[in-house]
Design an enzyme around this catalytic site. Structure first.
Site, PDB file in Angstrom:
ATOM      1  N   HIS A   1       0.790  -1.205  -0.114  1.00  0.00           N
ATOM      2  CA  HIS A   1      -0.011   0.089  -0.004  1.00  0.00           C
ATOM      3  C   HIS A   1       0.778   1.163   0.223  1.00  0.00           C
ATOM      4  O   HIS A   1       1.436   1.616   1.130  1.00  0.00           O
ATOM      5  CB  HIS A   1      -0.900   0.133   1.168  1.00  0.00           C
ATOM      6  CG  HIS A   1      -2.005  -1.104   1.238  1.00  0.00           C
ATOM      7  ND1 HIS A   1      -1.234  -2.344   1.783  1.00  0.00           N
ATOM      8  CD2 HIS A   1      -3.011  -1.448   0.866  1.00  0.00           C
ATOM      9  CE1 HIS A   1      -2.454  -3.235   1.521  1.00  0.00           C
ATOM     10  NE2 HIS A   1      -3.478  -2.778   1.200  1.00  0.00           N
TER      11      HIS A   1
ATOM     12  N   HIS B   1      -4.581   3.817  -2.924  1.00  0.00           N
ATOM     13  CA  HIS B   1      -4.724   2.877  -1.631  1.00  0.00           C
ATOM     14  C   HIS B   1      -3.935   1.779  -1.592  1.00  0.00           C
ATOM     15  O   HIS B   1      -3.174   1.520  -0.750  1.00  0.00           O
ATOM     16  CB  HIS B   1      -6.088   2.408  -1.435  1.00  0.00           C
ATOM     17  CG  HIS B   1      -6.381   1.489  -0.075  1.00  0.00           C
ATOM     18  ND1 HIS B   1      -6.447   1.936   1.135  1.00  0.00           N
ATOM     19  CD2 HIS B   1      -6.009   0.205  -0.227  1.00  0.00           C
ATOM     20  CE1 HIS B   1      -6.505   0.917   1.860  1.00  0.00           C
ATOM     21  NE2 HIS B   1      -6.164  -0.161   1.319  1.00  0.00           N
TER      22      HIS B   1
ATOM     23  N   GLU C   1     -17.570  -5.473  24.578  1.00  0.00           N
ATOM     24  CA  GLU C   1     -16.797  -6.769  24.686  1.00  0.00           C
ATOM     25  C   GLU C   1     -15.560  -6.695  23.744  1.00  0.00           C
ATOM     26  O   GLU C   1     -14.403  -6.935  24.028  1.00  0.00           O
ATOM     27  CB  GLU C   1     -17.646  -7.800  24.242  1.00  0.00           C
ATOM     28  CG  GLU C   1     -18.656  -8.234  24.955  1.00  0.00           C
ATOM     29  CD  GLU C   1     -19.913  -7.480  24.731  1.00  0.00           C
ATOM     30  OE1 GLU C   1     -19.930  -6.853  23.565  1.00  0.00           O
ATOM     31  OE2 GLU C   1     -20.988  -7.576  25.252  1.00  0.00           O
TER      32      GLU C   1
ATOM     33  N   HIS D   1     -27.732 -16.935  24.068  1.00  0.00           N
ATOM     34  CA  HIS D   1     -26.753 -16.749  25.157  1.00  0.00           C
ATOM     35  C   HIS D   1     -25.898 -17.747  25.368  1.00  0.00           C
ATOM     36  O   HIS D   1     -24.973 -17.959  26.518  1.00  0.00           O
ATOM     37  CB  HIS D   1     -27.500 -16.167  26.356  1.00  0.00           C
ATOM     38  CG  HIS D   1     -27.782 -14.806  26.516  1.00  0.00           C
ATOM     39  ND1 HIS D   1     -28.514 -14.311  25.239  1.00  0.00           N
ATOM     40  CD2 HIS D   1     -27.513 -13.608  27.186  1.00  0.00           C
ATOM     41  CE1 HIS D   1     -28.719 -13.187  25.469  1.00  0.00           C
ATOM     42  NE2 HIS D   1     -28.146 -12.641  26.732  1.00  0.00           N
TER      43      HIS D   1
END
Lengths: 676, 676
Positions: B39, B270, B420, B482
């Site tokens: 890059h 980029h 988290e 969960h």
């Protein structure tokens, strides 16, 4: 007992709605108490907002819960599931009787701890993992815009409403969702933020100082503060929200555990309120006394029934408009809403396969995926593609798709931005809404970023297709941060997810057909690097559909079976050539989809993987899971080996990496010889 | 060839710095061209900002790259790795010679495609997966604040600088990082946003409309716009940034691919700029002509050497202050910075184990974890705990830790909020900074949210401890969203990560000792539900340290081996009792850590898992990976079976779930009988 909790005066000014809201509160209190488990505080806090929404604004009809043009209501703060169950029960959804409310959180009930899509009508998505519902809703709003552009506002003209809590807004995925929605100017999306100032650990001020309204406004939303217990204020805000040209966030200042004598406005109210005094006190505070648990006065039930009846009229009007469409148009809309692939898909793929078998192109499977999409997208116009800012690398955009944007709702390609998680969650929402078949791309390694949403695709069983390219060390120079080694294992370990790793262009086309015809989600793991064609003889049958198949039979007496996937099938074939030259008869099994092979009968599995010959697996990934096919219950070879990765990759041209990590035909052949 | 690219006049006004920056640009151009991969555009765009930072502000000394009090510099936009390698090379880091620059992205070089921690001095963290570096930096800034509070500003008094791109800011983890940093008022954290308006798919305006400055300000940051090519403006902004009382974001308006004739300010810049004309044109535009690739004029090298020398003085002053500390203080600081556990840890754990073996408490392993931490935290004062808003559930907070906040930097507990991912990334940053041992809690299921950062913990080999409770269907009523079923497989498949699933309080204490003494990351998978003590006879040896061990030997003639982890060890023991009653001699092997068992020698492994008896694994999770121990290369039983989960869980009291999914002693005993 302290029954003097201060109930805001404005809550009482609309006695009818206050009573309706109190029914929601009491159902939550009673159900949680009966289960001795759950979350009481949030339903108690947001009951007034939900009541006004369902009473006057939400476009829904419990008698037709899958009505195409219903508003979508998403309880992103899924732990407050009793709010949703209470609403569905009181508005008369048939499968949400009192028995279900009483069986909250019990085995086999529809009223799971968190709302589970598919358990009951009116549950538009599975929520609980925070932020997901909000991000699903962005997808639903995208779908509504896209379908309105395609089929007209006479067929699709609805809103998506979300109740989100502080937890939803703190999760990173919310930022991806918010910025995407703002950029796309999804004005039919209205988020009701339960601004109660409380999370599990205590006051939100313990963990966050964000000015949420300013945050949303920074991404093109409009916002407004609402008193979550003032029905007039709520009413005005909801009406205002529907008139906006941008997505709307209403900051609903609420009291968690509304009415609970000692717990209101505390973190303890977040969970289960089970103390008898506390429950009695909360009921007394809202004037709900002398009633048995779960008892709702008839007058209040009648008010809720009236709220539910409101939608029937709108639905009838819509039904008349729908009936006025041509039968073909109706059938088309019903088909896409049901998520059925068009009949033309199979023939298009077959035709492509025939061409590819003839041309036998040497190409990367990511390119093969683009070739397949170039045939599929024109015949399956409900596809809506995208990529998390890797369009050119994922090869996800085909000609003439156009770009879905604020200015063009007919575009069929979404530049999701660097938002893998938001993309996956939005894809879930698009699929849940119905009418479109979403696919989206990123690098396989960045499945990690989207992991919570991929899991929910699988848990819900929605048709989303993850196009995950650069699927091994074959990615080369970008190095170990970009090279998946454990990701195939992670995805294969996930129940309900088909993981395809095709070996060439034909297998890639077959995988696409299966993914778009499936009832659940699929991952296509595709290479960056070119691969030779291995399927050069055309067969009509979709071989990938059987999960694994004999790609090349042993020539000499069969002594070995090499099982490979994707880019390593080439290596297996080269190893076979070496071994056959030594009179070691070697079968090569291509195994593009473990899950579909697992689903075959024992006879077929044993035919493909007979117990006698030595067996070697080869895949440029960790061994985790492979032993099942090598020598486990599903395998049965006496001697088995594996050639693959034992740790992370490295940065170098990919051919050097394959050599350096010993994933070569020579290594596979040597492993066969060692076992023999 | 077009060599008339407009170079902003202000870039040329400081000729010395412009030339220094151009050296960075040219190294990036030449290295990427040599590798034909990489890059180019980002280093070319941010070269001026990086030059001013390293020339006048960054506190660093290439001769002492691990100096405790250096500023931390994080290249969050890791794809621009050549910017970092160029800086390290030009400032004279010994292990970053020209050979390394020339070997960019080649096998065995230190100059991987993305910066890899441990490859070379001065690489403070592994970056490339977007947003991670920014979130690591929050952890580094937390560590600096905490250590300054503990040891004084004479020892710790530095800044953390980050270069972040649009990709970093679009990833959701950035929001978690930004809001956490703002809330904690981490004023030593300065983010330099490479505001080039370009991402891979095109202009950022294609995917995002966020007012980034407003977004940061909404979370308590201060911001300022900077012309990324005006050295005076940059200089003033960096000085201003260091004087702020809040975290700082500088929006550095830059030109990606600065100077490239046709590619500047385009998405094509980029990636790798490899066209000869484009490279020549870019060099011409900055007045860099007539030089060989990688050639840097001596005068420019001298300017860079002067920039590097600046830090030597600061370091010498610091060294004198450090030397004035008591030897014990110095040793303590050196120890914690080296990440060595204190000697007292082992004895504290041994003492606790003795007590637990005697008391044989029936308790959840999450509670046992708290019991262990209550002994460990006082003797290992560098621990810094936390939870993603599940403190009471994860049992992560012990008495007297205090809370780390904007007001109290001595607190040893962080309320991470519902973040988290941000928590895990911050823990990586804390560990990378050195001086503290971070641990943090959430539910095992939500390892998903933190997955990209957990992978980086493993790839970097940093000591982070993930306390993941509610580790199976034993979580009960919260339901399948969960309940982890595939997460143990996912984590075990990840190289370099120790996954502990202890069976009782003693094993939990042992796991903690190992986790805090390890060189890499650990996951502790802990139960919500109570478990009986299975280790009731004290042994000094850390049994968990061998990964798996014989917990109970067969009484009758050995016919079966049951292998179990965590909560299912209780079930294995009950099955053994049933089988022994039928004279079926049954050994129970507890296997709390696969990775450590794998590391044992063949003899030990065969002793624990002999080939003769039938073998049954039991774990309330999917089978993925288990076959390895049942019949794979590392196992060798002729007949093997598994009792566990085959799909997602459900919502109900956990005892019912165990029965419903058939994970019971009866089922295990039946499986043994079937195999016999």
């Amino acid at each position: 007992m302290n029954t003097t909790t201060e109930i805001p005066a404005e809550a009482r000014t609309d006695a009818r709605r206050f009573a309706m809201a109190n029914a929601l509160r009491v159902l939550a209190l009673d159900a949680v108490a009966a289960a001795n488990s759950g979350h009481s505080g949030m339903p108690m806090g947001m009951a007034d907002v939900a009541t006004v929404l369902f009473d006057s604004h939400l476009r829904f009809d419990p008698k037709a819960p899958r009505w195409h043009d219903r508003d979508r209501f998403v309880l992103s703060a899924g732990h407050g599931s009793m709010l949703l169950y209470g609403l569905l029960h009181l508005t008369g959804y048939e499968d949400m009787g009192e028995d279900q409310i009483r069986a909250f959180r019990q085995l086999g009930s529809r009223t799971a701890g968190h709302p589970e899509f598919g358990h009951a009508a009116g549950i538009e998505t599975t929520t609980g993992p925070l932020g997901q519902g909000l991000a699903n809703a962005v997808g639903m709003a995208i779908a509504e815009e896209a379908l309105r552009a395609r089929f007209g506002a006479r067929v699709f003209d609805h809103h998506t409403w979300v109740i989100a809590g502080d937890g939803c807004l703190m999760e990173g995925v919310s930022q991806e969702a918010i910025t995407l929605a703002g950029h796309l100017a999804l004005s039919r999306l209205i988020v009701l933020w339960d601004d109660n100032g409380i999370s599990i650990d205590g006051k939100v001020s313990l963990t966050d100082s964000t000015d949420q309204r300013a945050r949303f406004e920074a991404s093109g939303w409009v916002t407004r503060a609402v008193n979550a217990h003032d029905h007039a204020d709520i009413e005005a805000a909801l009406a205002w929200a529907k008139a906006q040209k941008q997505p709307v966030m209403l900051a609903c200042k609420s009291h968690i555990g509304f009415g609970a004598p000692t717990l209101q406005d505390t973190a303890k109210a977040h969970g289960a309120i089970t103390g008898a005094d506390e429950i009695a006190g909360a009921k007394a505070a809202i004037g709900w006394e002398g009633k048995a648990p779960f008892e709702i006065p008839a007058a209040i039930r009648a008010d809720w029934a009236r709220a539910a009846a409101r939608g029937a009229e709108a639905r009838a009007e819509w039904q008349a408009r729908f009936a006025a469409l041509t039968p073909a148009r109706q059938a088309e809309i019903d088909r896409v809403m049901a998520g059925e692939a068009p009949k033309k898909l199979a023939s298009a793929v077959r035709k492509l396969k025939r061409r590819l078998a003839e041309e036998a192109p040497k190409m990367a499977t990511r390119k093969a995926s683009e070739v397949a999409l170039a045939e599929i997208n024109p015949v399956m116009r409900e596809t809506i593609g995208g990529s998390a800012d890797l369009t050119g690398s994922n090869n996800t955009r085909t000609a003439d798709l156009g770009v879905f944007s604020a200015a063009d709702r007919k575009g069929r390609y979404i530049h999701y931005g660097i938002r893998e998680h938001g993309m996956a969650a939005a894809m879930n929402g698009i699929a849940l809404h119905g009418g479109l078949a979403p696919y989206g791309g990123t690098f396989l390694c960045f499945a990690d970023y989207a992991r919570p949403s991929i899991r929910l695709s699988a848990l819900m069983g929605v048709r989303t297709v993850y196009v995950m390219t650069h699927d091994s060390i074959g990615l080369g120079e970008d190095g170990p941060t970009h090279q998946p080694v454990e990701h195939l294992a992670m995805l294969r370990a996930t129940p309900g997810l088909n993981v395809f790793r095709p070996a060439d262009a034909v297998e890639t086309a077959e995988a696409w057909e299966l993914a778009l015809s499936a009832a659940g989600p699929s991952v296509l793991a595709l290479t960056r690097q070119n691969l030779p064609a291995v399927r050069t003889a055309h067969v009509n049958r979709n071989e990938v559909g059987r999960g694994a198949y004999i790609l090349a039979e042993a020539e000499a007496k069969r002594a070995a079976v090499i099982v490979a996937t994707g880019s390593e099938v080439e290596i297996a074939m080269a190893a076979k050539a070496m071994l056959e030259a030594e009179e070691i008869g070697t079968r090569v099994v291509s195994m593009p989809c473990w899950e579909l092979f697992e689903a075959q009968d024992e006879t077929y599995r044993r035919r493909v993987l007979p117990p006698g010959p030595v067996r070697v697996g080869v895949e440029a990934a960790v061994r985790t899971g492979w032993d099942r096919w090598l020598c486990g219950e599903r395998g049965s070879a006496k001697k088995a080996g594996f050639v693959g990765m034992e740790g992370f990759g490295a940065s170098a041209p990919y051919q050097e990496l394959y050599k350096s990590f010993g994933i070569t035909a020579e290594a596979v052949a040597a492993e066969v010889r060692r076992l023999l």
